[in-house]
Design a protein around this motif. Structure first.
Motif, PDB file in Angstrom:
ATOM      1  N   ASP A 401      49.785 -33.430 -61.243  1.00 25.79           N
ATOM      2  CA  ASP A 401      48.857 -33.819 -62.301  1.00 25.79           C
ATOM      3  C   ASP A 401      49.609 -34.224 -63.558  1.00 25.79           C
ATOM      4  O   ASP A 401      49.219 -35.137 -64.275  1.00 25.79           O
ATOM      5  N   PHE A 414      52.215 -29.241 -63.513  1.00 22.05           N
ATOM      6  CA  PHE A 414      50.829 -28.939 -63.183  1.00 22.05           C
ATOM      7  C   PHE A 414      50.519 -29.680 -61.882  1.00 22.05           C
ATOM      8  O   PHE A 414      50.597 -30.911 -61.829  1.00 22.05           O
ATOM      9  N   THR A 416      48.033 -29.965 -58.192  1.00 19.81           N
ATOM     10  CA  THR A 416      46.803 -29.629 -57.472  1.00 19.81           C
ATOM     11  C   THR A 416      47.175 -29.194 -56.060  1.00 19.81           C
ATOM     12  O   THR A 416      47.915 -29.890 -55.354  1.00 19.81           O
ATOM     13  N   ARG A 418      45.972 -28.100 -52.220  1.00 19.59           N
ATOM     14  CA  ARG A 418      44.907 -28.223 -51.221  1.00 19.59           C
ATOM     15  C   ARG A 418      45.416 -27.681 -49.889  1.00 19.59           C
ATOM     16  O   ARG A 418      46.587 -27.881 -49.539  1.00 19.59           O
ATOM     17  N   ARG A 442      43.225 -22.875 -62.586  1.00 23.23           N
ATOM     18  CA  ARG A 442      41.804 -22.882 -62.249  1.00 23.23           C
ATOM     19  C   ARG A 442      41.624 -23.078 -60.751  1.00 23.23           C
ATOM     20  O   ARG A 442      42.331 -23.875 -60.129  1.00 23.23           O
ATOM     21  N   ASP A 443      40.686 -22.311 -60.174  1.00 28.41           N
ATOM     22  CA  ASP A 443      40.365 -22.408 -58.754  1.00 28.41           C
ATOM     23  C   ASP A 443      39.033 -23.135 -58.608  1.00 28.41           C
ATOM     24  O   ASP A 443      38.000 -22.675 -59.105  1.00 28.41           O
ATOM     25  N   TYR A 444      39.050 -24.278 -57.906  1.00 22.57           N
ATOM     26  CA  TYR A 444      37.838 -25.075 -57.726  1.00 22.57           C
ATOM     27  C   TYR A 444      37.206 -24.870 -56.346  1.00 22.57           C
ATOM     28  O   TYR A 444      36.286 -25.583 -55.976  1.00 22.57           O
ATOM     29  N   GLU A 447      40.159 -26.728 -53.805  1.00 20.22           N
ATOM     30  CA  GLU A 447      41.478 -27.010 -54.345  1.00 20.22           C
ATOM     31  C   GLU A 447      41.697 -26.165 -55.593  1.00 20.22           C
ATOM     32  O   GLU A 447      40.756 -25.592 -56.145  1.00 20.22           O
ATOM     33  N   LEU A 449      44.304 -25.729 -59.339  1.00 25.58           N
ATOM     34  CA  LEU A 449      45.322 -26.267 -60.238  1.00 25.58           C
ATOM     35  C   LEU A 449      46.320 -25.156 -60.543  1.00 25.58           C
ATOM     36  O   LEU A 449      45.946 -24.088 -61.024  1.00 25.58           O
ATOM     37  N   GLU A 451      50.151 -23.969 -62.270  1.00 24.78           N
ATOM     38  CA  GLU A 451      51.184 -24.253 -63.270  1.00 24.78           C
ATOM     39  C   GLU A 451      52.474 -23.622 -62.757  1.00 24.78           C
ATOM     40  O   GLU A 451      52.522 -22.437 -62.466  1.00 24.78           O
ATOM     41  N   HIS A 545      46.911 -30.820 -69.550  1.00 23.24           N
ATOM     42  CA  HIS A 545      46.975 -30.561 -68.114  1.00 23.24           C
ATOM     43  C   HIS A 545      46.553 -29.133 -67.766  1.00 23.24           C
ATOM     44  O   HIS A 545      46.035 -28.889 -66.672  1.00 23.24           O
TER      45      HIS A 545
END
Length: 603
Positions: A401, A414, A416, A418, A442-444, A447, A449, A451, A545
């Protein structure tokens, strides 16, 4: 990259004692002492084992050292362990039942940072001093460095070694007054071999006066580099500055062009002919300063002899010009007489790294503003590259990212994630020697994100260290693909060979020249980048980011500051100034075609 800027909170000895008194458990006190008196980073604190403490007898006295392990369990460096800290370490291990080869502090690096923060809050409340609330693990390392350098007078090279700093330049921020009175300078050099034998015996062959002149010119070079905007300016200003006031009789810069070295700049005396062999080749190969006190008698400097006679020098040095993994060339200097002492060689080595860093900065600026760039794509398998290994280990996909410079030549990525659980990947990553720290932003669901603070080997990091801008990074079970941009005049073949040497199996799969868009967005970004300092740009990009501007926030200011390696007040300072410049650039009305009553054109 060098160490991050000095913390806004500068701890005195009394402040440090207040922090220690505010600890409430044996573990908290040990964590504070390992950071403040041994100089460990949070990621290092959690790797230390009781068996890493060793004893060495020297002149009848027992000295304790700590073999600081990396993520693979190998020794990254040896830190000095004060006797009472060693006693506390052993006592804690016995009390807590920690086996010799088990982690002494069995928590995450992030938890260590939180422990220090909690202690700082208590100390601030008890002492009625809100300033202490901003103390962090970085603040403790700053206290460690300043105490050794300023209070105890320990050799900076030793401090850099035991504290894990990559260069002497990283310690500049901790040295305090860098313009001492003449009496203080004389007192400091009086007991050294660089000083004359007595107050009246300063002879022409003494290196003491020369060292003072060289030291002064080295500081002047730093100022000159700040004002240089092109590679040619950097190289010429270095040469011109070093010969001012007679510090050196000659100075020149040779640029590496594949296997050859071409003279890129020189002071009035010019440069030797045929400098690609001998001392220059040795300096480039070993990345160490090579010197001689007699050019005429030293075979390594045979190519310099005719030039030395013309320019009037006898002693000479070949200094590698490097920045991280990038070797730009060599700096050559000639002095009228005298051997190069150990301190002068160390000063020259540091100067070579400073020039290398300046060249990286101007190359990156040129890339940013160029109309034409060369896009290069590299692919590799798991091998030594971190993101390729991470994807192969977990059967997942990692996509870049954004990337921001961190402390100690680290980079803040940063990415992502998957196809794998974030907790599994983070647990594995924090045990890797290449990783200083890693956390979930962050957990979506499908997927996440992440660091990742990376200081170890990766193809993307290697490209960045060599002056490229990384635009894409994707790693999966089949390998890693990295796309970057380099200036149109860059030697792509040399870059590819360099990467192949560092990462066996890496392959240059595409190379194409393309025009940069002339759209307003590109011009806007270029003008904004010129107005931002490097730290403001890094903080603004990291905040973006990391989801700092989202609602709810993906990262707090404290988390972001810890990742970059600065304190929260410093982060807020850089962020506010960057935001102000961003908004000024956006809202400033330089277009007369826009409606005077509104900042927005009709659409």
């Amino acid at each position: 990259m060098s160490e991050s800027p000095q913390s806004a909170v500068s701890l005195s000895t009394d402040d440090y004692r207040r922090l220690r008194r505010a600890t409430e458990t044996h573990r908290e006190e040990l964590v504070v002492r390992l950071a403040g008196e041994v100089g460990l980073r949070p990621a290092e604190v959690v790797r230390v084992r009781p068996s890493d403490a060793t004893t060495h007898r020297r002149n009848g006295v027992d000295h304790h050292l700590l073999c600081v392990p990396n993520g693979d369990g190998d020794t990254a460096r040896r830190a000095y362990l004060p006797a009472d800290v060693e006693h506390d370490l052993r006592q804690y291990a016995r009390t807590a039942g920690v086996a010799a080869d088990d982690p002494l502090v069995d928590v995450s690096a992030r938890r260590v940072q939180m422990l220090v923060s909690e202690v700082a809050d208590r100390a601030a409340d008890r002492a009625g001093d809100p300033r202490l609330r901003e103390a962090s693990s970085q603040t403790l390392r700053a206290f460690f460095a300043r105490r050794l350098l300023v209070d105890e007078g320990v050799d900076p090279r030793v401090v850099a070694s035991v504290g894990g700093w990559s260069s002497l330049a990283s310690l500049d921020q901790y040295l305090g007054d860098t313009d001492p009175e003449p009496e203080a300078v004389a007192d400091a050099f009086a007991p050294t071999a660089l000083a004359p034998p007595d107050a009246t015996a300063a002879t022409a062959t003494s290196s003491g006066p020369r060292f003072e002149a060289v030291f002064d010119r080295a500081r002047a070079v730093a100022d000159a580099l700040d004002a240089a905007s092109t590679r040619e300016e950097v190289e010429s200003r270095v040469c011109e500055t070093l010969v001012e006031d007679g510090a050196y009789a000659a100075a020149w810069v040779g640029a590496s062009r594949g296997e050859a070295v071409d003279v890129a700049a020189a002071a009035d005396a010019g440069a030797p002919d045929g400098v690609g062999d001998g001392a220059v080749a040795a300096a480039l190969r070993t990345e160490r300063v090579h010197t001689t006190g007699d050019v005429g008698a030293d075979a390594e400097f045979a190519a310099w002899r005719e030039h030395a006679e013309r320019a009037g020098y006898r002693a000479a040095a070949a200094v590698p010009v490097v920045d991280g993994e990038t070797t730009y060339g060599v700096l050559g200097v000639g002095a009228d007489v005298g051997e190069f002492g150990e301190r002068e060689r160390a000063l020259l080595a540091d100067l070579g790294r400073r020039v290398g860093r300046a060249l990286t900065v101007v190359e990156q600026r040129k890339l940013l503003l160029a109309d034409t760039v060369v896009e290069v794509a590299f692919e590799t398998d798991a091998g030594r590259s971190f993101f390729a290994r991470a994807a192969a280990e977990h059967g997942c996909e990692l996509e870049l990212d954004g990337v921001v410079p961190g402390e100690d030549q680290s980079l803040l990525y940063f990415v992502t994630l998957r196809g794998a659980a974030a907790g599994d990947v983070l647990s594995w990553a924090t045990d890797e020697s290449a990783v200083d720290d890693a956390r979930l932003v962050r957990d979506y669901g499908d997927e996440a994100l992440l660091e990742v603070v990376l200081s170890g080997p990766d193809v993307a990091k290697a490209l960045t260290e060599r002056g490229a801008t990384v635009r894409e990074l994707v790693a999966d079970a089949d390998g890693q693909r990295v796309v970057g941009e380099v200036p149109a005049d860059a030697d792509v073949r040399a870059l590819a060979d360099d990467l192949a040497g560092a990462f066996p199996g890496v392959e240059l799969v595409s190379k194409r020249e393309r025009e940069r868009s002339g759209e307003t967005r590109g011009a806007f970004r270029a003008s904004l980048h010129e107005s931002l300092t490097d730290k403001q740009a890094a903080v603004l990009q990291a905040a973006y980011h990391a989801g700092y501007f989202e609602w709810p926030r993906g990262s707090t200011a404290e988390e972001l500051a810890d990742a970059i390696g600065i304190t929260s007040p410093t982060l807020h300072n850089h962020l506010r100034r960057a935001q102000q410049k961003l908004l000024t650039a956006f809202f400033e009305d330089d277009d007369p075609t826009l409606d005077a009553e509104s900042p927005w054109p009709d659409r």
